[in-house]
Design a protein around this motif. Sequence first.
Motif, PDB file in Angstrom:
ATOM      1  N   ASP A  63       0.835  -1.201   0.000  1.00  0.00           N
ATOM      2  CA  ASP A  63       0.000   0.000   0.000  1.00  0.00           C
ATOM      3  C   ASP A  63       0.869   1.250   0.000  1.00  0.00           C
ATOM      4  OD1 ASP A  63       0.931   0.185   2.623  1.00  0.00           O
ATOM      5  OD2 ASP A  63      -0.898  -0.635   3.488  1.00  0.00           O
ATOM      6  N   SER A  64       0.223   2.400   0.080  1.00  0.00           N
ATOM      7  CA  SER A  64       0.949   3.668  -0.033  1.00  0.00           C
ATOM      8  C   SER A  64       1.894   3.914   1.142  1.00  0.00           C
ATOM      9  CB  SER A  64      -0.043   4.833  -0.152  1.00  0.00           C
ATOM     10  OG  SER A  64      -0.885   4.884   0.977  1.00  0.00           O
ATOM     11  N   PHE A  65       1.601   3.306   2.288  1.00  0.00           N
ATOM     12  CA  PHE A  65       2.473   3.503   3.446  1.00  0.00           C
ATOM     13  C   PHE A  65       3.773   2.713   3.338  1.00  0.00           C
ATOM     14  CE2 PHE A  65      -1.460   4.435   6.222  1.00  0.00           C
ATOM     15  CZ  PHE A  65      -1.318   5.801   6.046  1.00  0.00           C
ATOM     16  N   ALA A  66       3.752   1.588   2.602  1.00  0.00           N
ATOM     17  CA  ALA A  66       4.871   0.645   2.617  1.00  0.00           C
ATOM     18  C   ALA A  66       6.186   1.291   2.204  1.00  0.00           C
ATOM     19  CB  ALA A  66       4.560  -0.550   1.729  1.00  0.00           C
ATOM     20  N   GLN A  67       6.189   1.989   1.058  1.00  0.00           N
ATOM     21  CA  GLN A  67       7.438   2.582   0.576  1.00  0.00           C
ATOM     22  C   GLN A  67       7.942   3.667   1.515  1.00  0.00           C
ATOM     23  OE1 GLN A  67       9.506   1.454  -1.720  1.00  0.00           O
ATOM     24  NE2 GLN A  67       8.029  -0.233  -1.857  1.00  0.00           N
ATOM     25  N   GLU A  68       7.014   4.428   2.092  1.00  0.00           N
ATOM     26  CA  GLU A  68       7.419   5.460   3.054  1.00  0.00           C
ATOM     27  C   GLU A  68       8.072   4.829   4.279  1.00  0.00           C
ATOM     28  OE1 GLU A  68       5.453   9.269   5.422  1.00  0.00           O
ATOM     29  OE2 GLU A  68       4.266   8.199   3.921  1.00  0.00           O
ATOM     30  N   LEU A  69       7.509   3.717   4.733  1.00  0.00           N
ATOM     31  CA  LEU A  69       8.064   3.017   5.892  1.00  0.00           C
ATOM     32  C   LEU A  69       9.448   2.452   5.587  1.00  0.00           C
ATOM     33  CD1 LEU A  69       4.822   1.169   7.031  1.00  0.00           C
ATOM     34  CD2 LEU A  69       5.997   2.988   8.285  1.00  0.00           C
TER      35      LEU A  69
END
Length: 306
Positions: A63-69
Amino acid sequence: MSIIVFGSINMDLVTRTPRLPVPGETLLGYDFFTAPGGKGANQAVGAALLGRTSYMIGRVGNDSFAQELLTSLKVAGVQTDSILIDDTTSSGVAVIAVDDRSENTIIVIPGANGKVNHLDVERLEKLLPNTTVLLLQLEVPLPAIIAAAKAAKKAKVKVILDPAPAPEKLPDELYSLTDLITPNETEASRLVGFNITNQETMTKAAEFFISKGVEIVVLKLGSKGVFCATASESFLFPAFKVNAIDTVAAGDAFNAAMAAAFDSGLSLRKAIEWGAAAGALATTKKGAQPSLPNQETFDTFLETNT
């Protein structure tokens, strides 16, 4: 050598409000921000920022959070090759409310963290030969945590357990695999079944954990300091004086710095000092990972305050 963190990776959704709401109440807050978090990821970042080789083992969603994490971990210096992107679920999320007294409430939605299993433990096992410390928390499934602790024990790697979020009871097997346990007052009280209010109850709590097979008990007491006990000694380490604005991730900073001290070959008392210093520094900034001190800040603080 290195430190491995086996645990959770979350995106924190943080709200600031004058006070925490009571059940059924709606309050107006005055600030909102997102920040990478999760007890596991926080501890991995904390160790990396203090100059140690730090590996994170866990999962994020697709999801969109994964790459930020993942990017946040990499920027901090954490080794992320052993993190799995799980296509079947969302990344973990923590919804955090912080009031003007720096108290907080946290609701965690596990997402990919809840899918951690034996396959993740297999990735852990490959890294254990060059590891001094394994950091564990309770935001991923308990069977995987126990399996990870077993693998570390077999490899003669020190196991540090942060029993958070604390259940009413932990399996005796996990205690027996734990070299050092680090609950705060609330977590320890829940696990031992009585309130920890003074040195007598601290000692009684430590005796409970030691009777279960834990070698070293470290009770994180916030502004009251740190109580440490083994079968042969106990001592109270005073808290460092700082201007606290947000206690989120202070416990994670503590565990990361303590692991870094052990990885550096330092003594238990020095490890407690490092933990207390990093925990204190983390309360002076907002958020989870953004509040964790880097090596320069940490070293300067220790030089000034010890």
